[in-house]
Design an enzyme around this catalytic site. Structure first.
Site, PDB file in Angstrom:
ATOM      1  N   LYS A   1      40.224  23.559  34.255  1.00  0.00           N
ATOM      2  CA  LYS A   1      41.022  24.077  32.995  1.00  0.00           C
ATOM      3  C   LYS A   1      41.784  23.503  32.498  1.00  0.00           C
ATOM      4  CE  LYS A   1      43.478  28.243  30.930  1.00  0.00           C
ATOM      5  NZ  LYS A   1      43.866  29.384  30.678  1.00  0.00           N
TER       6      LYS A   1
ATOM      7  N   SER B   1      44.335  36.072  31.341  1.00  0.00           N
ATOM      8  CA  SER B   1      43.101  35.300  31.381  1.00  0.00           C
ATOM      9  C   SER B   1      42.488  33.805  32.315  1.00  0.00           C
ATOM     10  CB  SER B   1      44.395  33.933  30.598  1.00  0.00           C
ATOM     11  OG  SER B   1      44.599  33.987  29.318  1.00  0.00           O
TER      12      SER B   1
ATOM     13  N   SER C   1      42.303  33.642  28.704  1.00  0.00           N
ATOM     14  CA  SER C   1      42.019  32.365  28.010  1.00  0.00           C
ATOM     15  C   SER C   1      41.519  30.589  29.174  1.00  0.00           C
ATOM     16  CB  SER C   1      43.145  31.392  27.583  1.00  0.00           C
ATOM     17  OG  SER C   1      44.093  30.779  28.969  1.00  0.00           O
TER      18      SER C   1
END
Lengths: 68, 478
Positions: free
Chosen positions: B83, B183, B159
Site C-alpha cells: 500500500k 481499511s 482505504s
C-alpha cells in the site's frame, strides 16, 4: 485559497470549531453542520457511560467574510 | 468485464511451495502477475506504480539462489504489493496525495517491508489507496480511482483499495494494507479476498504514514487465511523504531492451522439491528451458512451481543479524526485545496471534537476492552464472528454514501480498531449482484493464530476464496 463562505455564525459551537481556520467550501460547511448534531449525540454517549452529562459549550464563533 | 467464476490458479502459500519444489519459478510467477496487471490495471487501477523491471531482476536472483541451494525464506519468489503509504526502497511513497512529501523515507524500506523482502518476497509495485488512507479517490487527481474487479462500475472500498482489488484480480499474490477504521477488512470483503488486522502493536508500523497513531495496524491481504498466516509470520515481532511495537514474540501462525475447531467456543453477533435499513438480505443467510460450517468443524457456536458497540465505534471515529488532524494540521491550513474532498470532509470534522472528547474516547476504549473481556471470560467464549459489512460493493457514484453518508453504519469494523484485537475478514458468499460478502473472525489480543486457524478451517470446507473474476482482454480498459 478560498476563505469561509459564510458571514453568519453557524448554528452550533461544534460546527463552528470545525470551521475555524480552515478555508472550507460552502458544501463542506453544510456537511459539517449536518454531521455536527449526530456527532455531539454520539460523543455525549461516551460521557454517559460514566454518568457524566455532556453539554455543548455555549461559545459560538462568528466568521469574518472571506477576502474577495 | 464479466464476473464469471474461474478457479484461482495460485494462492500465496501454494505459490511459495511451488517455487520451493520446482513446480514453477520466481520468474514465471512474476511474469504471470505482470501479465495479469497488464490486463487488469487499466480497468481496476490497483497500482500507483509498478516495479516491473526490479521485480524481474529480483525474480532472476531468487531463481539463482534456488539453483545454488542457498537458504530460502518462507516467501521466496512470491510477488507482493505494498500500500502506497508504506515506504519501499524502489520509489517514493505518494499516499495518493498531492500534499505528501516526495522525499519522505525515499530509498528506504519500512521495517515490515524489509521483513517481507528478507523472507524472499518480491515487491512488484505500490498499491493505490484513499488519500493518506482516508476519504475517497477522485478522478480529478492524478492517481488511480480503483474499481472492483467483480464489477468495475462498483467501488472497492478502502482505504487499502488497490491491495485488495489487485489480489482479487491476481495482479499480485499478497499485499500489505493498513487498518485504522477497517481499511484492510472493508476492501477485502468488497473484493472477495482475505484480510487480517493483527493485534495492535504486533506488526511494527514505522515507515508507514500515520492516520491514527493509537489505532493504526499494518496487515496482510491475500487470497486465503493461510496466506495471511504465512505473511504475518514474517511481519510480526518487536521493532524499536515503533514506540507502540509490542514486546510479544510472534507465534507459529502457519503451524497453528490444523483444521480442527474442536473445543473452541465462538460467539456470533449478527449485528442485524445496527443498521437494518441498509442490511442487504443476502448477508444474514450467508453468515448463517458460514456459522453452520464452523459448527460442523467442531466449534461450539453461541449467540452474543457485543457490549458498547455504538460507543466503541464512536471512540474509533473521535480518536481517528483527532489523531489524523494532529498529523495533518500544517498542511490542512496551507494546502487545503490540494486534498481530495473526502479527506477534507473527514479531516475537517476534527473541529467537532474537543480535547476532552479525545481523552474520554481513549478512556472508553479501555473500558470497552475490560467490558468485553469480562463478558468473554464469563461465558467461556474464545472468538467472536460478525458480518464484515452489511452490504456488498456499491456503485462508485454511491461510495460517498458509505464512506461519509448514512450507510456508514452498515460498516461493522471500527469496533475492533478501538479494541486493538485481531480480526480476519474472509469471503462467505455473494449478494444478488454477485458482489462478495465477508465475515469477521475476531479474537483476544495476541491470539492472532486462533483467528487464522478458524479462517483456515472455514476455507478448508468452502471455496469462496478460490473464485476469481474473469479478466478483461489484454489491452482492455474502461
Amino acid at each position: 485559497m478560498k476563505g469561509p463562505s459564510r458571514e453568519e455564525g453557524v448554528g452550533s459551537a461544534a460546527a463552528a470549531r470545525a470551521l475555524a481556520g480552515l478555508p472550507l467550501e460552502p458544501g463542506e460547511v453544510t456537511y459539517l453542520e449536518e454531521i455536527a448534531g449526530p456527532a455531539r449525540e454520539a460523543v455525549a454517549a461516551l460521557y454517559a457511560i460514566e454518568g457524566i452529562r455532556y453539554e455543548e459549550p455555549a461559545v459560538v464563533f462568528r466568521l469574518e467574510r472571506a477576502p474577495s | 468485464v464479466s464476473a464469471v467464476d474461474i478457479d484461482r490458479k495460485w494462492t500465496l502459500a501454494a505459490a511459495a511451495d511451488a517455487v520451493r519444489t520446482g513446480e514453477t519459478t520466481a520468474t514465471a510467477l512474476v511474469e504471470e502477475v505482470l501479465d495479469a496487471a497488464a490486463r487488469w490495471d487499466p480497468t481496476i487501477g490497483a497500482l500507483i506504480e509498478g516495479y516491473d523491471e526490479s521485480a524481474r531482476e529480483a525474480a532472476a536472483a531468487a531463481d539463482t539462489a534456488l539453483a545454488e541451494d542457498a537458504p530460502l525464506g518462507p516467501l521466496h519468489g512470491v510477488p507482493v504489493a505494498i500500500k502506497d503509504i508504506i515506504a519501499t526502497r524502489e520509489g517514493p511513497t505518494t499516499a495518493q496525495s498531492l500534499v505528501s512529501d516526495p522525499e519522505w523515507e525515499l530509498g528506504r524500506d519500512a521495517p515490515v517491508v524489509a521483513r517481507l523482502r528478507a523472507a524472499g518476497a518480491i515487491i512488484v509495485g505500490k498499491a493505490s489507496t484513499m488519500e493518506f488512507a482516508v476519504g475517497l479517490q477522485e478522478e480529478s487527481k492524478p492517481f488511480p480511482v480503483p474499481r472492483n474487479p467483480w464489477d468495475p462500475a462498483r467501488c472497492t472500498g478502502g482505504s487499502s483499495s488497490g491491495s485488495a482489488c489487485g489480489v482479487a484480480a491476481g495482479m499480485f499474490l499478497g499485499a500489505l494494507g493498513t487498518d485504522t477504521g477497517g481499511s484492510v477488512r472493508i476492501p477485502s470483503a468488497f473484493c472477495g479476498v482475505s484480510g487480517l488486522k493483527p493485534t495492535f502493536g504486533l506488526v511494527p508500523k514505522s515507515g508507514c504514514l500515520p492516520l491514527g497513531y493509537s489505532l493504526d495496524h499494518i496487515g496482510p491481504i491475500a487470497p486465503t487465511a493461510r496466506d495471511c498466516a504465512l505473511m504475518l509470520a514474517t511481519m510480526a515481532g518487536p521493532d524499536p523504531s515503533d514506540p507502540s511495537s509490542a514486546p510479544e514474540a510472534p507465534d507459529d501462525y502457519p503451524g497453528a492451522l490444523d483444521g480442527n475447531l474442536e473445543g473452541l467456543r465462538i460467539g456470533v453477533d449478527t449485528l442485524a439491528g445496527v443498521a437494518p435499513e441498509y442490511l442487504d438480505p443476502a448477508v444474514p443467510p450467508a453468515l448463517e451458512a458460514a456459522v453452520a460450517t464452523l459448527s460442523a468443524l467442531g466449534a461450539e457456536v453461541v449467540p452474543i451481543e457485543l457490549p458498547l458497540y455504538d460507543e466503541m465505534t464512536t471512540a474509533d471515529i473521535v480518536v481517528l479524526v483527532s489523531e489524523a488532524a494532529a498529523f495533518h494540521m500544517n498542511e490542512m491550513r496551507s494546502r487545503w485545496d490540494e486534498y481530495t474532498a473526502g479527506a477534507r470532509a473527514i479531516l475537517g470534522s476534527h473541529g467537532l471534537y474537543t480535547g476532552a472528547d479525545y481523552v474520554q474516547a481513549q478512556r472508553v476504549r479501555e473500558f470497552g476492552r475490560r467490558t468485553l473481556d469480562r463478558l468473554l471470560d464469563e461465558r467461556g467464549i474464545d472468538l467472536v464472528v460478525t458480518p464484515t459489512l452489511g452490504l456488498g460493493a456499491v456503485p462508485i457514484e454511491e461510495a460517498a454514501d458509505v464512506a461519509l453518508g448514512a450507510k456508514w453504519r452498515a460498516i461493522f469494523v471500527m469496533y475492533w480498531n478501538s479494541l486493538g484485537y485481531p480480526v480476519l475478514s474472509v469471503p462467505i458468499g455473494v449478494d444478488a449482484a454477485d458482489m462478495p460478502l465477508g465475515m469477521q473472525i475476531a479474537g483476544r489480543p495476541f491470539e492472532d493464530a486462533a483467528v487464522l486457524r478458524v479462517g483456515d478451517a472455514y476455507q478448508s470446507r468452502t471455496d469462496w476464496h478460490l473464485r476469481m473474476p474473469t479478466p478483461p482482454a489484454k489491452g482492455g480498459g474502461r
